[in-house]
Scaffold this motif. Structure first.
Motif, PDB file in Angstrom:
ATOM      1  N   MET A   1       0.846  -1.093  -0.147  1.00 53.15           N
ATOM      2  CA  MET A   1       0.034  -0.056  -0.244  1.00 53.15           C
ATOM      3  C   MET A   1       0.749   1.232  -0.110  1.00 53.15           C
ATOM      4  SD  MET A   1      -2.971   1.020   2.803  1.00 53.15           S
ATOM      5  CE  MET A   1      -3.374  -0.256   3.100  1.00 53.15           C
ATOM      6  N   GLU A   2       0.738   2.144  -0.573  1.00 57.43           N
ATOM      7  CA  GLU A   2       1.409   3.412  -0.870  1.00 57.43           C
ATOM      8  C   GLU A   2       1.094   4.228   0.489  1.00 57.43           C
ATOM      9  OE1 GLU A   2       1.259   5.591  -4.439  1.00 57.43           O
ATOM     10  OE2 GLU A   2       0.427   3.907  -5.555  1.00 57.43           O
ATOM     11  N   LYS A   3       2.218   4.992   0.889  1.00 56.00           N
ATOM     12  CA  LYS A   3       2.553   5.624   1.912  1.00 56.00           C
ATOM     13  C   LYS A   3       1.361   6.599   2.352  1.00 56.00           C
ATOM     14  CE  LYS A   3       5.628   8.268   4.790  1.00 56.00           C
ATOM     15  NZ  LYS A   3       6.912   8.991   4.726  1.00 56.00           N
ATOM     16  N   ALA A   4       1.100   7.372   1.172  1.00 52.53           N
ATOM     17  CA  ALA A   4       0.238   8.468   1.101  1.00 52.53           C
ATOM     18  C   ALA A   4      -1.200   7.976   1.474  1.00 52.53           C
ATOM     19  CB  ALA A   4       0.169   9.346  -0.145  1.00 52.53           C
ATOM     20  N   LEU A   5      -1.564   6.854   0.910  1.00 54.95           N
ATOM     21  CA  LEU A   5      -2.839   6.328   1.152  1.00 54.95           C
ATOM     22  C   LEU A   5      -3.030   5.646   2.516  1.00 54.95           C
ATOM     23  CD1 LEU A   5      -5.563   5.354   0.141  1.00 54.95           C
ATOM     24  CD2 LEU A   5      -4.640   3.259  -0.617  1.00 54.95           C
ATOM     25  N   LYS A   6      -1.828   5.035   2.947  1.00 54.96           N
ATOM     26  CA  LYS A   6      -1.910   4.497   4.343  1.00 54.96           C
ATOM     27  C   LYS A   6      -2.120   5.636   5.319  1.00 54.96           C
ATOM     28  CE  LYS A   6       0.617   0.893   6.698  1.00 54.96           C
ATOM     29  NZ  LYS A   6       1.895   0.158   6.929  1.00 54.96           N
ATOM     30  N   GLU A   7      -1.486   6.671   5.016  1.00 55.94           N
ATOM     31  CA  GLU A   7      -1.405   7.847   6.128  1.00 55.94           C
ATOM     32  C   GLU A   7      -2.928   8.265   6.075  1.00 55.94           C
ATOM     33  OE1 GLU A   7       1.701  10.611   5.368  1.00 55.94           O
ATOM     34  OE2 GLU A   7       3.192   8.999   6.084  1.00 55.94           O
ATOM     35  N   TYR A   8      -3.543   8.424   4.950  1.00 53.69           N
ATOM     36  CA  TYR A   8      -4.813   8.966   4.699  1.00 53.69           C
ATOM     37  C   TYR A   8      -6.016   8.149   5.166  1.00 53.69           C
ATOM     38  CZ  TYR A   8      -8.282  11.634   2.117  1.00 53.69           C
ATOM     39  OH  TYR A   8      -9.735  12.231   1.625  1.00 53.69           O
ATOM     40  N   LEU A   9      -5.922   6.746   5.480  1.00 51.81           N
ATOM     41  CA  LEU A   9      -6.842   6.078   5.964  1.00 51.81           C
ATOM     42  C   LEU A   9      -6.995   6.338   7.284  1.00 51.81           C
ATOM     43  CD1 LEU A   9      -6.057   2.546   4.070  1.00 51.81           C
ATOM     44  CD2 LEU A   9      -8.027   4.265   3.631  1.00 51.81           C
ATOM     45  N   ARG A  10      -8.177   6.103   7.792  1.00 49.23           N
ATOM     46  CA  ARG A  10      -8.658   6.169   9.068  1.00 49.23           C
ATOM     47  C   ARG A  10      -8.138   4.963  10.218  1.00 49.23           C
ATOM     48  NH1 ARG A  10     -14.436   8.159   7.245  1.00 49.23           N
ATOM     49  NH2 ARG A  10     -13.892  10.255   6.738  1.00 49.23           N
ATOM     50  N   GLU A  11      -8.166   5.050  11.262  1.00 50.07           N
ATOM     51  CA  GLU A  11      -7.600   3.954  11.959  1.00 50.07           C
ATOM     52  C   GLU A  11      -8.338   2.840  11.802  1.00 50.07           C
ATOM     53  OE1 GLU A  11      -6.651   3.024  16.677  1.00 50.07           O
ATOM     54  OE2 GLU A  11      -6.030   4.835  15.864  1.00 50.07           O
ATOM     55  N   ASP A  12      -9.891   2.905  11.835  1.00 49.24           N
ATOM     56  CA  ASP A  12     -10.382   1.481  11.633  1.00 49.24           C
ATOM     57  C   ASP A  12     -10.986   1.259  10.189  1.00 49.24           C
ATOM     58  OD1 ASP A  12     -12.076   3.789  11.681  1.00 49.24           O
ATOM     59  OD2 ASP A  12     -13.758   3.091  12.859  1.00 49.24           O
ATOM     60  N   GLU A  13     -10.309   1.961   9.225  1.00 52.67           N
ATOM     61  CA  GLU A  13     -10.841   1.862   8.102  1.00 52.67           C
ATOM     62  C   GLU A  13     -10.193   0.793   7.074  1.00 52.67           C
ATOM     63  OE1 GLU A  13     -12.098   5.180   4.572  1.00 52.67           O
ATOM     64  OE2 GLU A  13     -10.515   5.617   5.985  1.00 52.67           O
ATOM     65  N   SER A  14     -10.830  -0.008   6.264  1.00 50.98           N
ATOM     66  CA  SER A  14     -10.190  -1.014   5.780  1.00 50.98           C
ATOM     67  C   SER A  14     -10.484  -0.995   4.132  1.00 50.98           C
ATOM     68  CB  SER A  14     -10.132  -2.426   5.929  1.00 50.98           C
ATOM     69  OG  SER A  14     -11.706  -2.620   6.301  1.00 50.98           O
ATOM     70  N   ILE A  15      -9.583  -1.324   2.961  1.00 54.51           N
ATOM     71  CA  ILE A  15      -9.739  -1.220   1.622  1.00 54.51           C
ATOM     72  C   ILE A  15     -10.541  -2.399   1.040  1.00 54.51           C
ATOM     73  CG2 ILE A  15      -8.865  -1.227  -0.760  1.00 54.51           C
ATOM     74  CD1 ILE A  15      -6.595   0.363   0.627  1.00 54.51           C
ATOM     75  N   LEU A  16     -11.739  -2.380   0.602  1.00 49.75           N
ATOM     76  CA  LEU A  16     -12.421  -3.301   0.104  1.00 49.75           C
ATOM     77  C   LEU A  16     -12.428  -3.455  -1.372  1.00 49.75           C
ATOM     78  CD1 LEU A  16     -15.838  -2.625   2.103  1.00 49.75           C
ATOM     79  CD2 LEU A  16     -13.967  -4.085   2.727  1.00 49.75           C
ATOM     80  N   TRP A  17     -12.112  -2.557  -1.998  1.00 53.15           N
ATOM     81  CA  TRP A  17     -11.946  -2.613  -3.486  1.00 53.15           C
ATOM     82  C   TRP A  17     -10.905  -1.708  -4.093  1.00 53.15           C
ATOM     83  CZ3 TRP A  17     -12.782   1.248  -7.191  1.00 53.15           C
ATOM     84  CH2 TRP A  17     -12.978   0.728  -8.447  1.00 53.15           C
ATOM     85  N   GLN A  18     -10.180  -1.913  -5.073  1.00 51.68           N
ATOM     86  CA  GLN A  18      -9.305  -1.134  -5.697  1.00 51.68           C
ATOM     87  C   GLN A  18      -9.196  -1.169  -7.397  1.00 51.68           C
ATOM     88  OE1 GLN A  18      -5.571  -1.248  -3.582  1.00 51.68           O
ATOM     89  NE2 GLN A  18      -4.762  -3.084  -4.638  1.00 51.68           N
ATOM     90  N   SER A  19      -8.789  -0.411  -7.817  1.00 48.70           N
ATOM     91  CA  SER A  19      -8.743  -0.262  -9.277  1.00 48.70           C
ATOM     92  C   SER A  19      -7.880   1.009  -9.766  1.00 48.70           C
ATOM     93  CB  SER A  19     -10.100  -0.444 -10.013  1.00 48.70           C
ATOM     94  OG  SER A  19      -9.977  -0.656 -11.355  1.00 48.70           O
TER      95      SER A  19
END
Length: 191
Positions: A1-19
């Motif tokens: 996972m890219e650093k910028a995205l990892k920092e942007y996600l909330r603590e309890d948030e998880s990715i379900l889909w990506q494209s």
């Protein structure tokens, strides 16, 4: 996972889909006529301007001529810039938000609860485009690539500049999986 995205996600948030966009030609489906028309109009208008200017002035200002040529080149090259910008985007749906990562790693998001409607547009691009938010529906056929590069955010708000009212996931191959996630989310909200 890219650093910028990892920092942007909330603590309890998880990715379900990506494209991300599938490679597409510059002159695809709904854009071929529009691009060619804009190029021809640009060449005709700026050519007429230069011919008029040069025929009415004995001494030409190379600054003016240069500015007209540069303006024309920018207009003609703009579809290439748009295509390049779109190809570098990444799209995510988490359990809380739809997220757009631009080519410069800037991030924009839309709360899943804020998605009032969505559409799958299949006839404009080589692959399906998922349009999130009814605020984009009105001019989507005229402005799809531009809107993909410029998410619909509230520019007057000084807070939450990364929050958008509408976003487009352009040229994705796995659109049905995203729609299934969105329909599950909308049924949770309705309940």
């Amino acid at each position: 996972m890219e650093k910028a995205l990892k920092e942007y996600l909330r603590e309890d948030e998880s990715i379900l889909w990506q494209s991300q966009p599938v490679a597409f030609p510059l002159m695809e489906n709904g854009f071929k006529f529009r691009i060619l028309r804009n190029w021809l109009i640009t060449i005709a208008l700026l050519g007429a301007l230069l011919v008029t200017y040069c025929s009415r002035n004995d001494e030409w200002s190379m600054g003016f001529v240069g500015a007209v040529v540069i303006l024309g080149a920018m207009i003609i090259i703009s579809p290439l810039w748009e295509r390049r910008a779109i190809m570098k985007q990444k799209y995510f749906i988490t359990d809380q938000r739809a997220i757009l990562m631009m080519k410069d790693k800037s991030l924009f998001s839309m709360e899943l609860s804020a998605i009032d409607d969505y559409r799958l547009v299949s006839d404009m691009a080589s692959q399906d485009c998922l349009v999130l938010g009814s605020s984009l529906f009105e001019d989507i056929r005229k402005q799809m690539r531009w809107r993909t590069c410029h998410p619909n955010n509230d520019r007057q708000s000084t807070n939450n500049q990364d929050r958008v009212d509408g976003v487009i996931f352009y040229g994705i191959s796995n659109a049905q999986a995203a729609i299934e996630l969105l329909s599950v989310n909308s049924s949770k909200i309705a309940a």
